[in-house]
Scaffold this active site. Structure first.
Site, PDB file in Angstrom:
ATOM      1  N   LYS A 142       8.964  -7.509  -0.609  1.00  0.00           N
ATOM      2  CA  LYS A 142       7.727  -7.226  -1.214  1.00  0.00           C
ATOM      3  C   LYS A 142       7.650  -8.306  -2.597  1.00  0.00           C
ATOM      4  CE  LYS A 142       5.077  -3.506  -3.519  1.00  0.00           C
ATOM      5  NZ  LYS A 142       5.174  -1.765  -3.868  1.00  0.00           N
TER       6      LYS A 142
ATOM      7  N   SER B 293       1.586   0.754  -1.814  1.00  0.00           N
ATOM      8  CA  SER B 293       1.293  -0.598  -2.197  1.00  0.00           C
ATOM      9  C   SER B 293       2.136  -1.589  -1.310  1.00  0.00           C
ATOM     10  CB  SER B 293       1.554  -0.670  -3.729  1.00  0.00           C
ATOM     11  OG  SER B 293       2.776  -0.565  -3.933  1.00  0.00           O
TER      12      SER B 293
ATOM     13  N   SER C 210       4.672   4.415  -2.294  1.00  0.00           N
ATOM     14  CA  SER C 210       4.336   3.125  -1.748  1.00  0.00           C
ATOM     15  C   SER C 210       5.157   2.524  -0.840  1.00  0.00           C
ATOM     16  CB  SER C 210       4.214   2.025  -2.747  1.00  0.00           C
ATOM     17  OG  SER C 210       3.260   2.215  -3.698  1.00  0.00           O
TER      18      SER C 210
END
Lengths: 95, 487
Positions: free
Chosen positions: B76, B151, B175
């Site tokens: 990420k 997310s 997330s």
């Protein structure tokens, strides 16, 4: 709970965020609904409840006061938007 | 290749069936082929991947390789990667080259895992749909008109469409678990403090926790073991022994007591999701588990308290972006205040500004007790609910998300409806408990995840429980047809 456009402008200034005039109304509506949601907390009885800051209730760990970092000035400054002679440049603060 | 577990890939590398360079090229080619449509990656690091793969091949040849050596991974884009742009999907950090590695990146690099790239996400990890990205929305591989969740949407999609065999994400309010659920992959958010936050760009520091996306629990176990552990560089890292998560995967779950909270099946839950979850619980009873009805009575307070604590901490954490030391600076500032205000106003997206202002207001003079302190007290109530539940049960299960993946754009004008989608995930972050999402079937032709909630530091047990389900079912093996590729 409602936050007026004036309050939104004040909060934006405190947070150092420029908000375009045409968006103030929308932020005012959004923040008002968020705090409307947040106020559901008021229904909970919490008088004798200890606030929880860390899931394991751990205390902040301290370390010995010794130098652990090596000097990486140039590498760390490489991302600066404006710099000169190893210093960060900002707009003039004093006349 | 894409159907192999990490253990099988590792064996293939050691047996010389393929090299790490070939394996990395294979995934890089898939990224090149599919990512224009999916938008899962912000930066692809082909050069670094191949250099690391070469080193991995040397280690394999020399007999010094570990189980993960040579297997590529994606991060990420909020994990700092030395010398590589780390953007947090924000215009603010579009030009930011991280000067050091996050601890987890350092650990996986040392383990010999080549980095394929940095994945797309909601800006500063704020969002549940991956639409709040400066680099555009990520698409769900099961239906390109739908969101993948957020997310960590890019990391979930990378694994779902097999653009990477494994990826790392972070979970502040769901997330990892929610995008895992919406894309049908396995995701684990460990106990708060289990995985170092050093070098992970902060959103809400008392809630943020890094974790893993993979195709199954067995793969998650291997990578979690490699990233977990105490780190003196993270002041809230917890000194707790890291077990061999793989060693207990095959333990019997006969007699396991599964608590099912009635609050997770109330109004707002899609009936078809409820059915999928009930069927998954049935499967567990077949495996010898016992289902016990429990109550987590303060669940309804999770959303209001989260939307105080997280924005408050965010407003403090994001004050570091000042246009002076790194990140975006506006053009021609007329003075220092103008520079701060316009750099931040132009550099941050709408949702980030919304949360910074929410937090600023909650922390402003006279409101601290009413908001932040009150929210921290509720946090204790929520944590106590779980504590009491874990006196009666070994593990808690329920849905991850009240709905399956929604259409892109469906909620963008209504931030509150987006917040409500996190109802079943937020309370774990507030309590600091570990959670997983594993694929449990489909509803509305889209994947549904089963949430597994463990007690503190019981990731080994959760992975065991997830693995047993995956031995008996094949939901985790299903791939979206369009991206199923060759065997």
């Amino acid at each position: 709970m409602s936050l007026s456009p004036e309050e939104v402008k004040k909060i934006a200034y405190l947070a150092r965020l420029s908000i375009e005039e045409e968006h103030v109304e929308q932020y005012s509506e959004d923040l008002s609904s968020i705090f409307g949601l947040v106020e559901q907390m008021n229904a909970a009885a919490t008088d004798d409840i200890e606030p929880m800051a860390h899931p394991q209730n751990a205390m902040q760990r301290l370390r010995d006061d010794v130098v652990t970092e090596t000097n990486q000035r140039d590498k760390l400054m490489a991302n600066a938007p404006l710099k000169e002679d190893g210093l960060f440049l900002v707009p003039k603060v004093l006349d | 290749m894409i159907n192999k577990t990490l253990t099988e890939l590792s064996a293939g590398l050691k047996d010389g069936d393929f090299s790490s360079v070939e394996l990395s090229q294979y995934f890089l080619q898939r990224i090149a082929k599919y990512d224009d449509e999916l938008n899962a990656f912000i930066t692809v690091t082909e050069e670094q991947a191949l250099a690391a793969a070469n080193k991995a091949d040397e280690a394999i040849a020399a007999g010094t390789a570990g189980v993960l050596t040579g297997i590529p991974v994606a991060y990420k884009d909020l994990f700092c990667t030395d010398g590589i742009r780390t953007s947090c999907a924000s215009k603010m950090l579009d030009n930011f080259i991280a000067p050091y590695n996050a601890t987890v990146v350092e650990k996986l690099t040392a383990a010999g895992m080549p980095m394929l790239g940095k994945t797309n996400m909601d800006e500063f990890a704020m969002g549940s749909s991956n639409e709040n990205s400066y680099y555009g929305a990520v698409k769900n591989p099961w239906d390109l008109e739908r969101v993948p969740g957020g997310s960590s949407g890019g990391s979930a999609v990378a694994v779902c469409a097999k653009l990477a065999p494994v990826s790392l994400g972070t979970d502040t309010g769901g997330s990892i678990r929610q995008p895992a659920s919406l894309t049908g992959v396995t995701g684990i958010k460990p106990t708060y403090g289990r995985v170092s936050r050093y070098g992970m760009i902060a959103y809400a520091s008392s809630l943020d926790q890094g974790g893993v996306f993979a195709s199954n629990a067995e793969d998650c176990a291997l990578v979690l073991a490699a990233i977990a552990g105490f780190d003196a560089k993270d002041s809230t890292s917890v000194e707790h022994q890291v077990p061999d998560f793989s060693a207990t995967l095959n333990d019997s779950i006969q007699g396991l007591k599964i608590g099912v909270p009635k609050e997770f099946f109330g109004e707002g839950l899609d009936n078809k999701i409820a059915t999928v979850i009930q069927e998954a619980l049935q499967e567990y009873t077949k495996l010898g588990a016992e289902i016990i009805d429990i109550s987590l009575p303060n669940t309804h307070l999770a959303i209001p308290s989260y939307y105080v604590i997280a924005p408050a901490e965010a407003s403090s954490n994001l004050s570091r972006f000042d246009g002076v030391r790194y990140g975006y600076r506006c053009e021609d500032p007329k003075d220092l205040t103008d520079m701060y205000m316009r750099s931040r106003g132009e550099g941050f997206g709408t949702e980030v500004k919304r949360r910074i202002m929410t937090g600023t207001y909650a922390l402003s003079a006279g409101y601290y007790d009413a908001y932040y302190l009150k929210a921290q007290k509720i946090r204790r109530l929520i944590s106590n609910d779980f504590k009491q539940a874990f006196e009666k049960v070994d593990v808690i299960m329920g849905p991850v998300s009240p709905e399956t993946a929604f259409k892109i754009g469906a909620k963008t004008d209504d931030p509150i409806s987006m917040y409500l989608a996190d109802i079943y995930t937020l309370s774990l972050n507030l309590a600091g408990l570990p959670g997983m999402s594993i694929p449990a079937g489909k509803a509305n032709d889209m994947p549904v995840g089963l949430q597994i909630i463990g007690n503190y530091f019981e990731e080994a047990k959760m992975l065991n429980i997830a693995h047993q389900f995956q031995q008996a079912t094949d939901y985790h093996k299903q791939l979206p047809a369009q991206f199923g590729g060759e065997k």
